[in-house]
Design an enzyme around this catalytic site. Sequence first.
Site, PDB file in Angstrom:
ATOM      1  N   SER A  42      20.938  -4.778 -83.780  1.00 36.77           N
ATOM      2  CA  SER A  42      21.958  -5.763 -83.422  1.00 36.77           C
ATOM      3  C   SER A  42      23.342  -5.386 -83.938  1.00 36.77           C
ATOM      4  CB  SER A  42      21.561  -7.147 -83.944  1.00 36.77           C
ATOM      5  OG  SER A  42      20.427  -7.607 -83.240  1.00 36.77           O
ATOM      6  N   HIS A  66      20.559  -9.806 -95.557  1.00 41.45           N
ATOM      7  CA  HIS A  66      21.105  -8.882 -94.568  1.00 41.45           C
ATOM      8  C   HIS A  66      21.474  -9.598 -93.277  1.00 41.45           C
ATOM      9  CE1 HIS A  66      17.073  -9.055 -92.824  1.00 41.45           C
ATOM     10  NE2 HIS A  66      17.592  -8.536 -91.747  1.00 41.45           N
ATOM     11  N   VAL A  88      18.122 -11.084 -85.138  1.00 41.68           N
ATOM     12  CA  VAL A  88      18.110 -10.782 -86.568  1.00 41.68           C
ATOM     13  C   VAL A  88      17.349 -11.917 -87.238  1.00 41.68           C
ATOM     14  CG1 VAL A  88      19.483 -10.321 -88.627  1.00 41.68           C
ATOM     15  CG2 VAL A  88      20.361  -9.646 -86.375  1.00 41.68           C
ATOM     16  N   TRP A  97      15.696  -2.926 -82.076  1.00 45.55           N
ATOM     17  CA  TRP A  97      15.007  -3.516 -83.218  1.00 45.55           C
ATOM     18  C   TRP A  97      14.430  -4.859 -82.786  1.00 45.55           C
ATOM     19  CZ3 TRP A  97      13.773  -1.111 -87.550  1.00 45.55           C
ATOM     20  CH2 TRP A  97      13.318  -1.865 -88.636  1.00 45.55           C
TER      21      TRP A  97
END
Length: 165
Positions: A65, A97, A90, A31
């Site tokens: 992550s 989140h 992130v 991601w």
Amino acid sequence: MSSADKNLSVFNTNGLPDISKKRFAILVAEWNSEVTERLFEGAYKTLVDYGAAPENIERGNVPGSFELTLGSQWFAQRPDIDAVIALGVVIQGETKHNDYINHAVAQGITNVSLKLDKPVIFGVLTPNTMEQALDRAGGIHGNKGDEAAMTAIKMIGLHENIRKA
């Protein structure tokens, strides 16, 4: 000097251990790959630059992550791996989140390291924006991947010194 004004990837390299025979696992979250690939490149280059043999560096990918914790545990359980470097990012975004993910990953990686008595390095960026992430993945603030690799090297050296005492 605030961190906003300096390259954070400048570190002391005095007394580093010989890592030519050490084996490393670098775990990379897919991601935000625009950032995590840069982190990987920095970590890999730093390990090689300071003596790791390329064939002794193993890469693993995880979806995001959050999955770094279990992936790190799987690598750390292997007796042939001396240190694990977990790389991810992130970004704050509009929801909370990141608070839950960042806390869980930090705690999980700490637990794996303690449980398996092996360096498992937290190389997860927690920026507010993509621009801040890129600044810390080879941009104006250095590369957190470099820092994570150097941390792994130094922790291996510390462990060796303690065992010699």
